[in-house]
Enzyme design. Structure first.
Site, PDB file in Angstrom:
ATOM      1  N   GLU A  48     -13.439  20.369  59.389  1.00 37.20           N
ATOM      2  CA  GLU A  48     -13.205  19.908  57.795  1.00 37.20           C
ATOM      3  C   GLU A  48     -13.358  20.943  56.714  1.00 37.20           C
ATOM      4  OE1 GLU A  48     -11.961  17.205  56.926  1.00 37.20           O
ATOM      5  OE2 GLU A  48     -11.948  16.033  58.705  1.00 37.20           O
ATOM      6  N   CYS A  81       4.470  10.608  55.375  1.00 38.38           N
ATOM      7  CA  CYS A  81       4.509  10.599  53.838  1.00 38.38           C
ATOM      8  C   CYS A  81       4.124  11.929  53.052  1.00 38.38           C
ATOM      9  CB  CYS A  81       3.569   9.572  53.411  1.00 38.38           C
ATOM     10  SG  CYS A  81       3.823   9.073  51.520  1.00 38.38           S
ATOM     11  N   CYS A 127      10.277   7.667  55.171  1.00 35.00           N
ATOM     12  CA  CYS A 127      10.088   6.004  54.793  1.00 35.00           C
ATOM     13  C   CYS A 127      10.755   5.360  56.036  1.00 35.00           C
ATOM     14  CB  CYS A 127      10.643   5.627  53.744  1.00 35.00           C
ATOM     15  SG  CYS A 127       9.923   6.511  52.341  1.00 35.00           S
ATOM     16  N   CYS A 164       7.940   5.003  58.886  1.00 32.92           N
ATOM     17  CA  CYS A 164       6.702   4.977  58.211  1.00 32.92           C
ATOM     18  C   CYS A 164       6.141   3.608  58.668  1.00 32.92           C
ATOM     19  CB  CYS A 164       6.857   4.844  56.662  1.00 32.92           C
ATOM     20  SG  CYS A 164       4.884   4.630  55.931  1.00 32.92           S
ATOM     21  N   CYS A 215       4.777  -0.662  51.101  1.00 32.52           N
ATOM     22  CA  CYS A 215       4.891   0.371  50.233  1.00 32.52           C
ATOM     23  C   CYS A 215       5.380  -0.253  48.806  1.00 32.52           C
ATOM     24  CB  CYS A 215       5.538   1.418  50.871  1.00 32.52           C
ATOM     25  SG  CYS A 215       5.740   2.777  49.745  1.00 32.52           S
TER      26      CYS A 215
HETATM   27 FE1  SF4 Z   1       5.174   6.857  52.082  1.00 34.71          FE
HETATM   28 FE2  SF4 Z   1       6.014   4.569  51.245  1.00 34.71          FE
HETATM   29 FE3  SF4 Z   1       7.536   6.145  52.478  1.00 34.71          FE
HETATM   30 FE4  SF4 Z   1       5.574   5.072  53.769  1.00 34.71          FE
HETATM   31  S1  SF4 Z   1       7.260   3.984  53.000  1.00 34.71           S
HETATM   32  S2  SF4 Z   1       6.292   7.471  53.781  1.00 34.71           S
HETATM   33  S3  SF4 Z   1       3.706   5.088  52.299  1.00 34.71           S
HETATM   34  S4  SF4 Z   1       6.606   6.398  50.626  1.00 34.71           S
END
Ligand code: SF4
Length: 510
Positions: free
Chosen positions: A95, A251, A258, A261, A267
């Protein structure tokens, strides 16, 4: 990622210093005895308040993480190390290294560090010189120094036992802030505590359409609340790593993926983009009149929405979030550096390096003899000052004209735009510096690179070698940087080696 993490850390420090009275002085009442007003709850669109949704986010994120996470040495250690103190130490080192540096760079440093100092006890016994040598090139050198100081404290004051909660880690270990404490406690001990770093800031701001300055204390406080509410109770360490992994690989700042994701259905930034696209098509077809900004909570009224002066920009899509106040420009600084070079015993060049003071920027590292300069000085004046500096150091007169101008080397530290004005000085014998001023030593090129020297000094040596290659007619180094003036005013003819007599000339009578 590393810069974001640093920004988060800075924001968090401010966050701790500037909390609202209702949060920082728990239970305290204002003068007059009235109960402290409850902090205003932000509008629902910026929160995770639905238990079913929280469960779904946890589940989707962890399933994705189990399938897609990168293989990283600290993850392997955290998963396989049965000893809890060694496990916490392994996470702690990773970290600290990751705070300012990319994962790809850290891996090699981490492996070498853990091989050399596999335990807190081993690190506590190391010298600062050894720590700096291993850290050389990783930047932000105070991190290694503080890590070692904290390890010594654990060994000498805490009987070698790491503090067992995030609160104690932060309280008892120098250099361990709220983020690092949360990461160690959740990953090593399974404590259900959230973390907020640059990646988490980005993901959460997008998930909940938070467009206010993401480095402001008010926003950082909200993000911590959200991270603590979201963290999975049974797998907190994996959940926190999953959230950070999502920010690092999906992201991402500029072109988030997206479609891939795992939490896209939760989101709000993405939902907003879809809504705006739908409205735009309807407007084109003439089936929808222009509408006001339906997603913001009210013009200027919401502390988490984008400021009224910077409304939603459709060309940015989800990257409308997060937003940060303009970054402060790094301050400009100039330093003269002199590479003193001699022929070593086997004919290979040797360089004189000196040690920096044990506190301040690049504490304890080695460098070529250097002198900070005022901005705007003429080259001739810089040369004179450097010669005077060397003279004071050696106790002997130094000819300014003997210094060979190499060029300028630029290095950006986090807050300083540093220009090194580089000179070289070949000498044909030993030069002894006054040991009272700084420790110094002659090193071969190999020893130089193995020493605790900064990346900036490696660039300085490279500039000298490049000039030498050019002067020796080597085709390898023909690309000269614009502005660099090898062989500039005061330089010697190509390949000339100065004698010590030329270097330390006798002052002429006035
Ligand atoms: Fe980021 Fe939302 Fe796209 Fe997922 S859907 S990658 S959280 S902006």
């Amino acid at each position: 990622m590393s810069q974001l993490r640093a920004a988060a850390a800075r924001g968090l420090q401010r966050s701790r210093a500037v909390r609202s009275p209702g949060r920082s002085r728990k239970g305290a009442a204002p003068r007059g005895g009235d109960p402290a007003p409850a902090p205003a709850q932000p509008p629902a669109q910026h929160l995770f308040s639905d238990a079913a949704e929280i469960e779904a986010v946890r589940r989707n994120l962890l399933t994705w993480y189990d399938k897609c996470k990168r293989d990283l040495p600290w993850r392997t250690l955290a998963a396989s190390e049965p000893d809890v103190d060694r496990r916490a130490y392994a996470v702690w080192v990773s970290e600290i290294m990751l705070q300012q540096t990319q994962v790809a760079t850290v891996i090699d440093y981490y492996n070498r560090w853990m091989q050399k100092w596999p335990t807190l006890q081993a690190l506590a016994e190391a010298s600062l010189e050894e720590v700096n040598e291993l850290w050389a090139g990783l930047g932000y050198y105070s991190r290694g120094k503080r890590l070692q100081e904290a390890a010594r404290k654990v060994v000498s004051e805490l009987a070698g036992r790491m503090p067992r909660t995030a609160e104690d880690l932060q309280k008892l270990l120098p250099g361990v802030g709220r983020y690092t404490a949360g990461a160690i406690a959740s990953i090593s001990y399974g404590q259900a505590t959230g973390v907020v770093d640059g990646n988490v800031i980005r993901v959460l701001c997008r998930l909940r359409c938070i467009g206010a300055d993401s480095s402001s204390p008010a926003v950082i406080d909200r993000l911590w609340d959200m991270a603590n509410a979201l963290v999975d109770r049974s797998r907190p360490g994996d959940f926190n790593q999953a959230l950070m992994e999502l920010g690092a690989t999906v992201c991402v700042p500029k072109a988030p993926l997206c479609e891939e994701c795992p939490v896209k259905q939760h989101c709000r930034a993405r939902r907003r983009v879809e809504k705006e696209l739908g409205l735009a098509s309807r407007r084109l077809l003439g089936t929808c009149p222009p509408v006001p900004d339906v997603e913001d909570c009210g013009v200027g009224g919401c502390p988490l929405c984008p400021p009224a002066t910077e409304p939603w920009d459709s060309s940015l899509g989800v990257t409308n979030f997060p937003r940060k106040a303009a970054k402060k420009q790094p301050r400009a600084a100039r330093t003269a550096a002199c590479v003193l070079e001699r022929r070593g015993r086997r004919g290979a060049p040797e360089y004189l390096i000196v040690q920096r003071p044990s506190s301040g920027l690049l504490a304890g590292l080695w460098e070529f003899p250097s002198l900070p300069l005022a901005l705007g000085l003429q080259e001739e004046k810089q040369r004179e000052l450097l010669a005077d500096h060397l003279q004071a150091w050696t106790g002997r007169p130094v000819a300014a004209g003997g210094l060979r101008y190499v060029g300028e080397v630029i290095h950006i530290f986090s807050h300083i735009h540093q220009t090194y004005v580089v000179y070289s000085l070949p000498v044909d014998g030993d030069v002894t510096l006054d040991p009272v001023s700084s420790p110094s030593r002659w090193v071969t090129e190999e020893e130089f690179h193995a020493s605790a020297v900064s990346t900036a000094m490696k660039k300085v040596l490279k500039a000298c070698e490049k000039q030498r290659g050019e002067q020796n007619g080597s085709g390898k180094v023909s690309k000269r940087k614009r502005g660099a003036k090898p062989g500039g005013a005061g330089s010697r003819p190509t390949g000339t080696q100065l004698s010590l007599h030329a270097f330390f000339r006798t002052p002429s009578p006035q």
